[in-house]
Design a protein around this motif. Structure first.
Motif, PDB file in Angstrom:
ATOM      1  N   LEU A 186       0.867  -1.169   0.000  1.00  0.00           N
ATOM      2  CA  LEU A 186       0.000   0.000   0.000  1.00  0.00           C
ATOM      3  C   LEU A 186       0.906   1.221   0.000  1.00  0.00           C
ATOM      4  N   PHE A 187       0.738   2.087  -0.996  1.00  0.00           N
ATOM      5  CA  PHE A 187       1.434   3.371  -1.051  1.00  0.00           C
ATOM      6  C   PHE A 187       0.426   4.414  -0.580  1.00  0.00           C
TER       7      PHE A 187
ATOM      8  N   GLY B 188       2.309  16.258  -0.374  1.00  0.00           N
ATOM      9  CA  GLY B 188       2.715  16.373  -1.768  1.00  0.00           C
ATOM     10  C   GLY B 188       1.827  15.546  -2.683  1.00  0.00           C
ATOM     11  N   THR B 189       2.294  15.383  -3.912  1.00  0.00           N
ATOM     12  CA  THR B 189       1.559  14.637  -4.930  1.00  0.00           C
ATOM     13  C   THR B 189       2.527  13.698  -5.641  1.00  0.00           C
ATOM     14  N   ALA B 190       2.086  12.463  -5.872  1.00  0.00           N
ATOM     15  CA  ALA B 190       2.911  11.471  -6.556  1.00  0.00           C
ATOM     16  C   ALA B 190       2.087  10.765  -7.614  1.00  0.00           C
ATOM     17  N   GLU B 191       2.793  10.124  -8.526  1.00  0.00           N
ATOM     18  CA  GLU B 191       2.153   9.275  -9.526  1.00  0.00           C
ATOM     19  C   GLU B 191       2.594   7.847  -9.280  1.00  0.00           C
TER      20      GLU B 191
ATOM     21  N   LEU C   2      -1.809  10.428  -6.833  1.00  0.00           N
ATOM     22  CA  LEU C   2      -2.134  10.371  -5.410  1.00  0.00           C
ATOM     23  C   LEU C   2      -1.777  11.691  -4.740  1.00  0.00           C
ATOM     24  N   GLY C   3      -2.754  12.298  -4.084  1.00  0.00           N
ATOM     25  CA  GLY C   3      -2.534  13.512  -3.319  1.00  0.00           C
ATOM     26  C   GLY C   3      -2.474  13.180  -1.836  1.00  0.00           C
ATOM     27  N   PRO C   4      -2.351  14.204  -0.985  1.00  0.00           N
ATOM     28  CA  PRO C   4      -2.284  13.981   0.458  1.00  0.00           C
ATOM     29  C   PRO C   4      -3.477  13.180   0.975  1.00  0.00           C
ATOM     30  N   GLN C   5      -3.171  12.209   1.812  1.00  0.00           N
ATOM     31  CA  GLN C   5      -4.168  11.347   2.448  1.00  0.00           C
ATOM     32  C   GLN C   5      -4.873  10.412   1.467  1.00  0.00           C
TER      33      GLN C   5
ATOM     34  N   GLU D  63       6.677  19.680  -8.656  1.00  0.00           N
ATOM     35  CA  GLU D  63       7.748  20.644  -8.358  1.00  0.00           C
ATOM     36  C   GLU D  63       8.185  20.605  -6.896  1.00  0.00           C
ATOM     37  N   ALA D  64       7.507  19.826  -6.065  1.00  0.00           N
ATOM     38  CA  ALA D  64       7.790  19.782  -4.628  1.00  0.00           C
ATOM     39  C   ALA D  64       8.039  18.339  -4.190  1.00  0.00           C
ATOM     40  N   GLU D  65       8.693  18.175  -3.056  1.00  0.00           N
ATOM     41  CA  GLU D  65       8.934  16.819  -2.563  1.00  0.00           C
ATOM     42  C   GLU D  65       7.619  16.177  -2.111  1.00  0.00           C
ATOM     43  N   VAL D  66       7.638  14.855  -2.053  1.00  0.00           N
ATOM     44  CA  VAL D  66       6.482  14.097  -1.590  1.00  0.00           C
ATOM     45  C   VAL D  66       6.949  13.157  -0.482  1.00  0.00           C
ATOM     46  N   GLU D  67       6.117  12.984   0.541  1.00  0.00           N
ATOM     47  CA  GLU D  67       6.379  12.015   1.593  1.00  0.00           C
ATOM     48  C   GLU D  67       5.219  11.036   1.616  1.00  0.00           C
ATOM     49  N   PHE D  68       5.550   9.760   1.768  1.00  0.00           N
ATOM     50  CA  PHE D  68       4.523   8.727   1.716  1.00  0.00           C
ATOM     51  C   PHE D  68       4.941   7.526   2.544  1.00  0.00           C
ATOM     52  N   LEU D  69       3.959   6.688   2.846  1.00  0.00           N
ATOM     53  CA  LEU D  69       4.201   5.427   3.523  1.00  0.00           C
ATOM     54  C   LEU D  69       4.135   4.310   2.499  1.00  0.00           C
ATOM     55  N   VAL D  70       5.007   3.308   2.670  1.00  0.00           N
ATOM     56  CA  VAL D  70       4.929   2.072   1.895  1.00  0.00           C
ATOM     57  C   VAL D  70       4.760   0.956   2.914  1.00  0.00           C
TER      58      VAL D  70
END
Length: 112
Positions: A52-53, A58-61, A71-74, A92-99
């Motif tokens: 699960l990502f 931030g925002t990630a693909e 994927l956006g915040p939360q 343009e900004a860093e992203v933090e996420f859980l794996v």
């Protein structure tokens, strides 16, 4: 025991990304990751692990088997075993996420 980025085991991956092991056991892995703008992991899949990502900031693909999910915040997305995937930060900004992985992914990663 209380765990955070401040006291978790830290590692660097992809030369510019950070990971902190919040939980590291045979049956479960929880990693807090930081990915700077423009970074991406190598496309791969896992034979056994389900992941699960989940984006914190931030925002990630997340590209999965040819489909891209933004994927956006939360927001998060599950990746079943055997599905090629790649997490990217095209923003343009860093992203933090859980794996979150079950079971542990060590020795289970196949790059494609």
């Amino acid at each position: 025991m209380k765990i955070s980025k401040a006291n978790a085991e830290h590692y660097i991956w992809g030369a510019v990304c950070d990971g902190w092991h919040l939980v590291k056991s045979d049956g479960l892995s929880v990693i807090h990751e930081r990915m700077p703008a423009g970074a991406a992991e190598t496309r791969h899949y896992h034979e056994r692990a389900r992941q699960l990502f989940f984006v914190l900031t931030g925002t990630a693909e997340l590209e999965m088997d040819g489909e891209t999910v933004v994927l956006g915040p939360q927001e998060g997305c599950e990746v079943p075993p055997g599905i090629p995937h790649q997490m990217k930060n095209t923003s343009e900004a860093e992203v933090e996420f859980l794996v979150i992985s079950n079971p542990l992914t060590r020795g289970d990663r196949i790059e494609v």
